[in-house]
Design a protein around this motif. Structure first.
Motif, PDB file in Angstrom:
ATOM      1  N   PRO A 124       0.785  -1.238   0.000  1.00  0.00           N
ATOM      2  CA  PRO A 124       0.000   0.000   0.000  1.00  0.00           C
ATOM      3  C   PRO A 124       0.818   1.289   0.000  1.00  0.00           C
ATOM      4  O   PRO A 124       0.328   2.325  -0.464  1.00  0.00           O
ATOM      5  CB  PRO A 124      -0.843  -0.123   1.280  1.00  0.00           C
ATOM      6  N   ARG A 125       2.046   1.253   0.524  1.00  0.00           N
ATOM      7  CA  ARG A 125       2.820   2.511   0.513  1.00  0.00           C
ATOM      8  C   ARG A 125       3.626   2.600  -0.767  1.00  0.00           C
ATOM      9  O   ARG A 125       4.588   1.859  -0.968  1.00  0.00           O
ATOM     10  CB  ARG A 125       3.766   2.521   1.697  1.00  0.00           C
ATOM     11  N   GLU A 126       3.222   3.531  -1.587  1.00  0.00           N
ATOM     12  CA  GLU A 126       3.740   3.557  -2.943  1.00  0.00           C
ATOM     13  C   GLU A 126       5.260   3.736  -3.010  1.00  0.00           C
ATOM     14  O   GLU A 126       5.932   3.055  -3.773  1.00  0.00           O
ATOM     15  CB  GLU A 126       3.048   4.665  -3.737  1.00  0.00           C
ATOM     16  N   GLU A 127       5.777   4.642  -2.171  1.00  0.00           N
ATOM     17  CA  GLU A 127       7.229   4.888  -2.277  1.00  0.00           C
ATOM     18  C   GLU A 127       8.023   3.649  -1.845  1.00  0.00           C
ATOM     19  O   GLU A 127       9.115   3.392  -2.363  1.00  0.00           O
ATOM     20  CB  GLU A 127       7.644   6.149  -1.498  1.00  0.00           C
ATOM     21  N   GLU A 128       7.451   2.862  -0.924  1.00  0.00           N
ATOM     22  CA  GLU A 128       8.128   1.624  -0.522  1.00  0.00           C
ATOM     23  C   GLU A 128       7.963   0.540  -1.586  1.00  0.00           C
ATOM     24  O   GLU A 128       8.874  -0.244  -1.847  1.00  0.00           O
ATOM     25  CB  GLU A 128       7.582   1.135   0.825  1.00  0.00           C
ATOM     26  N   ALA A 129       6.775   0.527  -2.208  1.00  0.00           N
ATOM     27  CA  ALA A 129       6.524  -0.468  -3.254  1.00  0.00           C
ATOM     28  C   ALA A 129       7.439  -0.255  -4.460  1.00  0.00           C
ATOM     29  O   ALA A 129       7.727  -1.188  -5.208  1.00  0.00           O
ATOM     30  CB  ALA A 129       5.059  -0.411  -3.693  1.00  0.00           C
ATOM     31  N   GLY A 133      13.744  -4.327  -5.777  1.00  0.00           N
ATOM     32  CA  GLY A 133      13.758  -5.554  -4.992  1.00  0.00           C
ATOM     33  C   GLY A 133      12.418  -5.885  -4.363  1.00  0.00           C
ATOM     34  O   GLY A 133      12.277  -6.911  -3.713  1.00  0.00           O
ATOM     35  N   VAL A 134      11.416  -5.018  -4.571  1.00  0.00           N
ATOM     36  CA  VAL A 134      10.071  -5.308  -4.065  1.00  0.00           C
ATOM     37  C   VAL A 134       9.202  -5.782  -5.231  1.00  0.00           C
ATOM     38  O   VAL A 134       9.103  -5.094  -6.247  1.00  0.00           O
ATOM     39  CB  VAL A 134       9.442  -4.060  -3.398  1.00  0.00           C
ATOM     40  N   PHE A 135       8.601  -6.962  -5.071  1.00  0.00           N
ATOM     41  CA  PHE A 135       7.878  -7.589  -6.178  1.00  0.00           C
ATOM     42  C   PHE A 135       6.474  -8.019  -5.757  1.00  0.00           C
ATOM     43  O   PHE A 135       6.200  -8.218  -4.577  1.00  0.00           O
ATOM     44  CB  PHE A 135       8.611  -8.861  -6.643  1.00  0.00           C
ATOM     45  N   THR A 136       5.606  -8.176  -6.760  1.00  0.00           N
ATOM     46  CA  THR A 136       4.400  -8.975  -6.601  1.00  0.00           C
ATOM     47  C   THR A 136       4.523 -10.113  -7.619  1.00  0.00           C
ATOM     48  O   THR A 136       5.409 -10.089  -8.469  1.00  0.00           O
ATOM     49  CB  THR A 136       3.115  -8.179  -6.893  1.00  0.00           C
ATOM     50  N   LEU A 137       3.642 -11.104  -7.523  1.00  0.00           N
ATOM     51  CA  LEU A 137       3.710 -12.208  -8.490  1.00  0.00           C
ATOM     52  C   LEU A 137       2.306 -12.554  -8.963  1.00  0.00           C
ATOM     53  O   LEU A 137       1.538 -13.187  -8.241  1.00  0.00           O
ATOM     54  CB  LEU A 137       4.390 -13.432  -7.866  1.00  0.00           C
ATOM     55  N   GLY A 221       6.827  -1.395   7.744  1.00  0.00           N
ATOM     56  CA  GLY A 221       7.513  -0.578   6.759  1.00  0.00           C
ATOM     57  C   GLY A 221       8.626  -1.329   6.051  1.00  0.00           C
ATOM     58  O   GLY A 221       9.176  -2.288   6.583  1.00  0.00           O
ATOM     59  N   LEU A 222       8.912  -0.899   4.830  1.00  0.00           N
ATOM     60  CA  LEU A 222      10.048  -1.439   4.077  1.00  0.00           C
ATOM     61  C   LEU A 222      11.074  -0.322   3.975  1.00  0.00           C
ATOM     62  O   LEU A 222      10.729   0.822   3.658  1.00  0.00           O
ATOM     63  CB  LEU A 222       9.608  -1.896   2.683  1.00  0.00           C
ATOM     64  N   GLU A 223      12.328  -0.681   4.229  1.00  0.00           N
ATOM     65  CA  GLU A 223      13.374   0.338   4.277  1.00  0.00           C
ATOM     66  C   GLU A 223      14.305   0.177   3.082  1.00  0.00           C
ATOM     67  O   GLU A 223      14.723  -0.937   2.763  1.00  0.00           O
ATOM     68  CB  GLU A 223      14.155   0.152   5.589  1.00  0.00           C
ATOM     69  N   GLY A 224      14.608   1.290   2.440  1.00  0.00           N
ATOM     70  CA  GLY A 224      15.513   1.251   1.308  1.00  0.00           C
ATOM     71  C   GLY A 224      16.868   1.844   1.654  1.00  0.00           C
ATOM     72  O   GLY A 224      17.010   2.545   2.657  1.00  0.00           O
TER      73      GLY A 224
END
Lengths: 464, 81
Positions: A124-129, A133-137, A221-224
Motif C-alpha cells: 500500500p505505501r507507494e514509495e516503498e513499493a 527488490g520489491v515484487f508482486t507475483l 515498513g520497508l526500508e531502502g
C-alpha cells in the motif's frame, strides 16, 4: 426478429467481444467456436501476450523447471479471433453496445464476455513499493523480474503474506536453498482459506522446511538504502529483518474499475451475475447481452445457500467460461447453470494440498482420514449439520467421494466408517476461521452476500 | 509444445513422470510439478504421457481436437469437473 431466428443469426454472423485474454477468455472463445459460432470474435487483453497459464509462475518457474515466458496455454482448437493485445478496455457503453479501449478505439458487440480477472494487491505505501527488490507475483512480467532476481542469489527473501501464493514462493525459495522469512498477520499460514486447524499444520510445514515464519505480526515498513534498493523490513513486534528481495503476497484486487460508470453491477467484490453468467446491472436487473466468467465474476450457487461466490480458482475460470460461452449463443431454454463445485490445489514443500467445496463456510472440521501429525489426511468441514467442504494433504484420491457428499448435502458430523480413521478424527472441532470482518488475503472463496449490487456504492452515470 | 495439467483432476498416478521425466516430475508423494513447455526433443515422450494419464488431466497442443477427438490416445479431457 423472433427469438429463435435471433439466436440463429447471432451464431452465424453476430459479433462477440471477450474482454480479458487469459484462461477464462480463451476457453470461452474455444467453446464458442466448438458450439458453432461463426461470427466475428474479438479478444481484448491488457497484457501484450497471448493467453498464458499463471499457476506455474509460482511453482515450476520459481523451481527453475520452466522459463517464465514459456507458460502459454495450449489451444483446444483454432478460434479465428481478432486479437487486441496490450490494450486495456477502459469503458463500457451498455446502451450503445460498445467497449472503449485505452487507445481510443471502440469495439461494438452483440454479446460481450467480461473475464478481466484480478491483479495482485500492491504494497500500500507507494514509495516503498517502488523500491528496487520489491515484487508482486501475478503476471508473466512479474515472474520474469522475480525469477531473474532469485537466480542472482539473494541473501534473504522476505515474503509478506502466507496465503497460497506466498507459501508457494517460500517453498520454491527453500527448495533452492535460499533463506526466506515469511510474515503473516494471522496466527498461521493459509488460515483465511482453510482455518486455524489446518493452518497449524501449514505452519509446521513452513518451519520444518527452514522457513523463518513470523505469525501474528504486520509489516510496518520497508526500508531502502541510499540508491533505492530494499534492505530491510520492519515488523509490528519491533523486529527488523535484513532482506534484499521482498515479495508482496497480499491477495488480489478485482479488475472492475473500467466498469465504474457503466451501470453494470460491478465493484470491488467483482461483477455480479446470475447462475447463467449473465451480468446484473447496478439496479439488480439481469442483462441479456453481457456475460461474466472467471475470477472477476460472483454468482449465486444453489449448493451454498445461493450466496454469491467469487472464486479465484483455475478450475472455476474454465468451467464458468464454458457455461458463459454456451449461454451467450443459446436461447433461454437451452441455457445451463454454472454449478461447479469449487475446487483448488496448491503444491508446497512437497505436499499436495487440495480442497473441494467452500471451506470458509465451515463451522467445524473433523479429520476423517489419516492424521494431522503425519500431514497426510482428509479434513471435512461442516456447516449447519451438513458437509460443506473437504481438504486433503497428500490424499487427493478421496476428494471425489467428498465432493459427492457436498453435492448431496450429506450430514455432518461424518458418522460412517472411513478408511484410516484415527481416534482424533471421531469428534468435530471448531474450524477456527478468522473473524470475517477482518481483511484476509488467504481466502480463495469470498462469500459476498445476497445483494447483486452493493447499495453502498455510488452510481455515477456515464457521459455519452 | 504447449501443455497444461488440470491439477484438480490429477490424482498423482505419476505415469507422466515415468514417461516424460524431462517435462513432469513429482515433488513429494503426489504433487506434480511440470514444465508448461516441451521442446521438440521431448515431444514424443510428452505425447505418450498425455495418452497414458489415467484421469486424462493433460491438455497439449496439436495432439487432438477435443471436440471430435477419437476415443483413446491423446484425448484431451474437458477441464471442467
Amino acid at each position: 426478429m423472433p427469438a429463435e431466428q435471433f439466436h440463429e443469426w447471432l451464431r452465424r454472423e453476430g459479433r462477440i467481444v471477450v474482454v480479458g485474454a487469459s484462461l477464462a477468455g480463451l476457453r470461452a472463445a474455444e467453446t464458442l467456436r466448438a458450439e458453432g459460432f461463426t461470427g466475428s470474435l474479438t479478444m481484448i487483453g491488457d497484457e501484450p501476450y497471448e493467453p498464458y497459464d499463471r499457476p506455474p509462475l509460482s511453482k515450476a518457474v520459481l523451481l527453475g523447471m520452466s522459463a517464465p515466458d514459456r507458460t502459454d496455454l495450449p489451444r483446444r482448437r483454432e478460434i479465428d479471433a481478432t486479437w487486441r493485445l496490450g490494450v486495456a478496455a477502459t469503458g463500457l457503453d451498455l446502451a450503445a453496445h460498445r467497449v472503449r479501449l485505452a487507445d481510443g478505439d471502440e469495439v461494438p458487440y452483440d454479446r460481450l464476455l467480461i473475464a478481466t480477472g484480478v491483479r495482485a494487491r500492491p504494497w500500500p505505501r507507494e514509495e516503498e513499493a517502488q523500491l528496487d527488490g520489491v515484487f508482486t507475483l501475478r503476471t508473466r512480467d512479474d515472474a520474469v523480474r522475480l525469477h531473474r532476481r532469485l537466480k542472482a542469489g539473494p541473501r534473504r527473501v522476505f515474503v509478506i503474506g502466507a496465503g497460497f501464493t506466498g507459501s508457494e514462493i517460500a517453498s520454491a525459495c527453500r527448495h533452492q536453498g535460499i533463506a526466506v522469512t515469511v510474515a503473516e498477520r494471522a496466527d498461521a499460514p493459509l488460515v483465511g482459506a482453510l482455518g486455524g486447524v489446518i493452518g497449524s499444520v501449514a505452519a509446521e510445514l513452513h518451519r520444518d522446511n527452514g522457513v523463518d515464519l513470523r505469525t501474528g505480526v504486520m509489516v510496518t515498513g520497508l526500508e531502502g538504502d541510499s540508491v533505492g534498493r530494499v534492505r530491510a523490513a520492519h515488523l509490528s513486534d519491533g523486529s527488523v529483518v535484513d532482506t534484499d528481495v521482498v515479495v508482496v503476497s497480499l491477495g488480489a484486487t478485482r479488475n472492475t474499475e473500467w466498469l465504474a460508470d457503466s451501470g453494470l453491477g460491478a465493484g470491488p467484490r467483482g461483477i455480479a451475475c446470475d447462475a447463467g453468467c449473465r451480468a446484473f446491472d447496478f439496479r439488480g436487473i439481469v442483462t441479456d447481452d453481457v456475460y461474466v466468467a472467471g475470477d472477476v465474476a460472483r454468482s449465486p450457487h444453489a449448493l451454498f445457500g445461493y450466496q454469491f461466490l467469487s472464486l479465484e480458482h483455475w478450475g472455476n475460470a474454465v468451467a464458468q467460461a464454458e457455461v458463459a460461452a454456451h449461454n451467450m449463443i443459446s436461447a433461454s431454454a437451452d441455457r445451463r447453470p454454472h454449478l461447479w463445485v469449487p475446487a483448488f490445489w496448491s503444491a508446497q514443500f512437497g505436499v499436495n494440498i487440495k480442497s473441494v467445496g467452500v471451506p470458509t463456510m465451515g463451522e467445524e472440521i473433523m479429520i476423517t482420514q489419516g492424521s494431522l501429525a503425519e500431514r497426510r489426511f482428509v479434513g471435512v468441514y461442516g456447516y449447519r449439520g451438513r458437509v460443506i467442504a473437504a481438504v486433503s494433504f497428500d490424499n487427493t484420491r478421496w476428494l471425489e467421494f467428498y465432493e459427492g457428499q457436498i453435492e448431496r448435502g450429506a450430514p455432518f458430523p461424518v458418522e460412517y466408517p472411513t478408511m484410516d480413521r484415527r481416534p482424533e478424527g471421531r469428534k468435530p472441532v471448531p474450524a477456527d476461521f478468522p473473524d470475517p470482518s477482518l481483511p484476509t488475503h488467504g481466502a480463495t472463496v469470498t462469500l459476498s452476500g445476497y445483494s447483486p449490487a452493493d447499495r453502498r456504492l455510488v452510481f455515477t452515470p456515464a457521459r455519452h | 509444445m504447449r501443455l497444461v495439467v488440470d491439477l484438480n483432476r490429477c490424482q498423482g498416478y505419476a505415469q507422466c513422470a515415468f514417461l516424460a521425466p524431462e517435462v513432469f516430475t513429482m515433488h513429494g508423494e503426489e504433487s506434480l510439478v511440470y514444465s508448461p513447455w516441451a521442446g521438440d526433443e521431448h515431444r514424443e515422450k510428452a505425447a505418450r504421457a498425455v495418452a497414458a494419464c489415467p484421469v486424462q488431466a493433460i491438455t497439449a497442443d496439436g495432439l487432438a481436437d477435443p471436440a471430435d477427438a477419437p476415443a483413446g490416445a491423446g484425448r484431451v479431457a474437458s477441464d471442467a469437473r
